[in-house]
Design a protein around this motif. Structure first.
Motif, PDB file in Angstrom:
ATOM      1  N   MET A  90      11.143 -14.646  20.713  1.00 34.09           N
ATOM      2  CA  MET A  90      11.292 -14.280  21.980  1.00 34.09           C
ATOM      3  C   MET A  90      12.662 -13.668  22.208  1.00 34.09           C
ATOM      4  O   MET A  90      12.541 -13.169  23.175  1.00 34.09           O
ATOM      5  N   GLY A  91      13.459 -14.157  21.647  1.00 33.31           N
ATOM      6  CA  GLY A  91      14.921 -13.319  21.728  1.00 33.31           C
ATOM      7  C   GLY A  91      15.442 -13.896  23.071  1.00 33.31           C
ATOM      8  O   GLY A  91      16.086 -12.927  23.664  1.00 33.31           O
ATOM      9  N   ILE A  92      15.120 -15.000  23.714  1.00 34.30           N
ATOM     10  CA  ILE A  92      15.775 -15.462  24.842  1.00 34.30           C
ATOM     11  C   ILE A  92      16.763 -16.434  24.616  1.00 34.30           C
ATOM     12  O   ILE A  92      16.661 -17.516  23.815  1.00 34.30           O
ATOM     13  N   GLY A  93      17.987 -16.594  25.352  1.00 30.45           N
ATOM     14  CA  GLY A  93      18.853 -17.425  25.304  1.00 30.45           C
ATOM     15  C   GLY A  93      18.372 -18.879  25.623  1.00 30.45           C
ATOM     16  O   GLY A  93      17.605 -19.119  26.697  1.00 30.45           O
ATOM     17  N   LEU A 102       4.769 -18.845  29.438  1.00 25.15           N
ATOM     18  CA  LEU A 102       6.399 -18.777  29.287  1.00 25.15           C
ATOM     19  C   LEU A 102       7.108 -17.931  28.526  1.00 25.15           C
ATOM     20  O   LEU A 102       7.832 -17.140  29.091  1.00 25.15           O
ATOM     21  N   PRO A 103       6.369 -17.305  27.411  1.00 29.74           N
ATOM     22  CA  PRO A 103       7.129 -16.024  26.732  1.00 29.74           C
ATOM     23  C   PRO A 103       6.958 -14.852  27.670  1.00 29.74           C
ATOM     24  O   PRO A 103       8.069 -13.868  27.743  1.00 29.74           O
ATOM     25  N   ARG A 104       5.884 -14.545  28.330  1.00 27.36           N
ATOM     26  CA  ARG A 104       5.750 -13.516  29.292  1.00 27.36           C
ATOM     27  C   ARG A 104       6.767 -13.603  30.366  1.00 27.36           C
ATOM     28  O   ARG A 104       7.352 -12.629  30.907  1.00 27.36           O
ATOM     29  N   CYS A 113       3.033  -6.455  32.448  1.00 27.17           N
ATOM     30  CA  CYS A 113       3.780  -5.054  32.390  1.00 27.17           C
ATOM     31  C   CYS A 113       5.155  -5.078  31.850  1.00 27.17           C
ATOM     32  O   CYS A 113       5.750  -4.219  31.318  1.00 27.17           O
ATOM     33  N   ARG A 114       5.905  -6.033  32.379  1.00 28.70           N
ATOM     34  CA  ARG A 114       7.231  -6.135  32.135  1.00 28.70           C
ATOM     35  C   ARG A 114       7.375  -7.062  30.762  1.00 28.70           C
ATOM     36  O   ARG A 114       8.743  -6.987  30.378  1.00 28.70           O
ATOM     37  N   SER A 115       6.438  -7.551  30.317  1.00 27.48           N
ATOM     38  CA  SER A 115       6.845  -8.518  29.213  1.00 27.48           C
ATOM     39  C   SER A 115       6.969  -7.419  27.980  1.00 27.48           C
ATOM     40  O   SER A 115       6.605  -6.477  27.764  1.00 27.48           O
TER      41      SER A 115
END
Ligand SMILES: [Zn+2]
Length: 263
Positions: free
Chosen positions: A1-4, A149-151, A261-263
């Motif tokens: 996911m590349g999220i902190g 959650l990932p989206r 659209c934004r994920s």
């Protein structure tokens, strides 16, 4: 996911809205599903461990059945009971963070002591109130499997803070609804005692953003709400409980496009 990871916790994992503190780990006891207990220490309270294990098993029964009915396999989460501090794939957490779910390691984390002090902290006494907390965190796990959650975390990076808070509220209300869905079979089996449902509804009421803010600072700042008002949390839990159907838990109605659209 590349999220902190810490950010993930901040946005979606709190059930109580209390600030996360990053402290050193003192380890914990992991309950991987209900199968076995791995090393890491002795739980502070065996009664608590047994209770959490039972509730976790109930969530597994529910979600295994729901996923199976939809032609899919439910991947069960692990649950970590910890004392004071713990290290997760989402970073260090302490008792002050409240229960949380970490999408990266797919584990729900509960501090045994504060978990048993729900009644003192939030006027939310009762076994079913505690079961609601466990089921809410498992609800986040279901959201993780369903890519909610990932989206959300992908979309959130392009949102203003106010927009992200509004979306966070929807994520949390859906987790509340999923917690309600989990309660339905328990009710159908005749395992609920008089007052149990009210215990869960009261817990949901006590940890609404408006109620928490009024208690802590005396006034509310609606733009900062990220879990939903007491009224919303009660309503969404009840919605899941009454229908027992996760399809009734679409808290993103009208927002699906934004997420995809934004994920
Ligand atoms: Zn939550």
């Amino acid at each position: 996911m590349g999220i902190g990871g810490i950010v993930v916790i901040l946005m979606v994992c709190w059930i109580t809205g209390i600030n996360l503190l990053t402290l050193l780990s003192e380890g914990g006891v992991e309950l991987p599903g209900t199968q076995q207990e791995t090393a890491g220490g002795t739980p502070a309270n065996d009664e608590t461990t047994a209770f959490v294990r039972t509730v976790l098993a109930e969530t597994e029964d529910t979600w295994n059945a729901v996923f199976k009915a939809n032609g899919a396999d439910y991947q069960e989460p692990a649950l970590v009971l910890f004392l004071k501090q713990v290290q997760s794939a989402c970073g260090f957490a302490s008792s002050a963070s409240g229960p949380f779910y970490c999408p990266q390691d797919r584990k729900a984390y509960l501090d045994t002591i504060s978990f048993r002090q729900l009644d003192q902290q939030f006027d939310a006494a009762g076994d079913f109130a505690e079961a609601y907390v466990v089921a809410h965190e498992v609800g986040h796990h279901v959201q993780n499997i369903l890519s909610v959650l990932p989206r959300f975390n992908g979309a959130r990076k392009r949102m203003s803070e106010v927009e992200a808070n509004q979306m966070s509220v929807r994520v949390e209300l859906q987790a509340d609804c999923f917690a309600g869905v989990r309660g339905k079979p328990t009710d159908q089996k005749g395992l609920l005692e008089g007052g149990d449902l009210e215990e869960a509804l009261n817990a949901a009421r006590q940890i609404g953003d408006d109620t928490l803010q009024k208690r802590s600072q005396g006034y509310v700042v609606p733009e900062s709400f990220n879990h939903g008002t007491s009224q919303q949390r009660v309503a969404w839990f009840k919605r899941g409980f009454d229908t027992g159907d996760m399809k009734g838990c679409d808290a993103f109605s009208g927002y699906t496009e934004m997420l995809s659209c934004r994920s």
